[in-house]
Design an enzyme around this catalytic site. Structure first.
Site, PDB file in Angstrom:
ATOM      1  N   ASP A   1       0.834  -1.210   0.000  1.00  0.00           N
ATOM      2  CA  ASP A   1       0.000   0.000   0.000  1.00  0.00           C
ATOM      3  C   ASP A   1       0.868   1.259   0.000  1.00  0.00           C
ATOM      4  O   ASP A   1       2.020   1.226   0.449  1.00  0.00           O
ATOM      5  CB  ASP A   1      -0.865   0.061   1.263  1.00  0.00           C
TER       6      ASP A   1
HETATM    7  N1  URA Z   1      -1.296  -5.989   3.702  1.00  0.00           N
HETATM    8  C1  URA Z   1      -1.755  -4.721   3.765  1.00  0.00           C
HETATM    9  O1  URA Z   1      -2.794  -4.459   4.345  1.00  0.00           O
HETATM   10  N2  URA Z   1      -1.032  -3.759   3.182  1.00  0.00           N
HETATM   11  C2  URA Z   1       0.126  -3.983   2.539  1.00  0.00           C
HETATM   12  O2  URA Z   1       0.737  -3.062   2.017  1.00  0.00           O
HETATM   13  C3  URA Z   1       0.589  -5.314   2.487  1.00  0.00           C
HETATM   14  C4  URA Z   1      -0.146  -6.289   3.077  1.00  0.00           C
END
Ligand code: URA
Length: 249
Positions: free
Chosen positions: A103
């Site tokens: 993310d």
């Molecule tokens: N899970 C998440 O919620 N965000 C990420 O960036 C990776 C795994």
């Protein structure tokens, strides 16, 4: 395995559209045989000729990046925001892309490569590559609540596979906790959704490890090349994991 038209385009001689035309016109040979089928897949070992001239295949490159938070895991962004490939510009010539995604607000280990076959192997859901996350969460969860994550938890897109969970610390004053969570699935925003589901939203998230790799020695935004041995180990891991775990989940 990658699509023939993509490999031709990647060699830099023409666009993907034009490569498709060349294929259907019978101007492309794979290992000496004319191929007109657009869906044809090739590997790094196949010899490809366009108009009788063998194409130069781009060398495969593999990097481990310490993705900072506040950067998009993509090769471009239509809103002009910073993307992970910006960090490689002017340093790495090959057209690399991220393996999977983190993310915008997540930091940590991210693998970058131009090898589509390798990326697909690692990302394929049947290959269970462990990813370890360190999450700072709101509130201090009870042991029983964390156990729900271990058992698997129902999300919008189905139940999560069993996870490994370690309580690292809790701050009673601030009402936050630090939890280590290891999963092998890679669903969208999975870690955030898992903690949300047990009533402890994530405040900060870092991917601490991807298989056996971590970001030791790197600062956010820095990267290093993976050694040939590490690439081999990752490949092995992706290919051998399913049979190892068969029957357990
Ligand atoms: N899970 C998440 O919620 N965000 C990420 O960036 C990776 C795994």
């Amino acid at each position: 395995m990658e699509r023939l038209q993509k490999v031709i385009a990647q060699s830099g001689i023409t666009s993907r559209r034009k490569a498709e035309e060349l294929i259907t016109e019978g101007k492309v040979k794979v290992n000496g045989t004319v191929v007109r089928e657009l869906g044809t897949k090739v590997t790094g070992k196949d010899r490809i000729e366009v108009n009788g001239v063998q194409i130069e295949r781009e060398q495969s490159v593999y990097f481990l990046m310490y993705k900072p938070s506040g950067v998009i895991t993509a090769v471009s962004d239509d809103k002009g925001r910073q993307v992970v490939t910006d960090y490689f510009q002017d340093i790495v010539e090959e057209r690399i892309f991220p393996v999977g995604r983190l993310d915008y607000d997540t930091s940590g280990v991210l693998i970058m490569t131009n090898d589509g076959t390798f990326a697909n192997e690692l990302m394929h859901p049947k290959y269970k590559v462990d990813k370890t996350y360190i999450a700072k969460i709101k509130g201090i969860p009870e042991r029983e609540v964390l156990k729900k994550l271990e058992r698997g938890i129902m999300l919008d897109d189905g139940k999560t596979a069993p996870a490994r969970v370690k309580f690292l610390s809790g701050d009673k004053k601030k009402q936050t906790a630090i939890i280590e969570l290891t999963i092998h699935e890679g669903r969208n925003r999975q870690v955030r959704r898992m903690f949300e589901a047990i009533g402890h939203p994530v405040l900060k998230l870092k991917r601490e490890r991807y298989a056996f790799l971590d970001v030791k020695g790197l600062n956010p935004g820095e990267f290093r090349e993976l050694t040939p041995h590490e690439v081999k180990q990752l490949r092995n891991q992706a290919v051998t994991q399913p049979s190892k775990k068969r029957g357990h989940n």
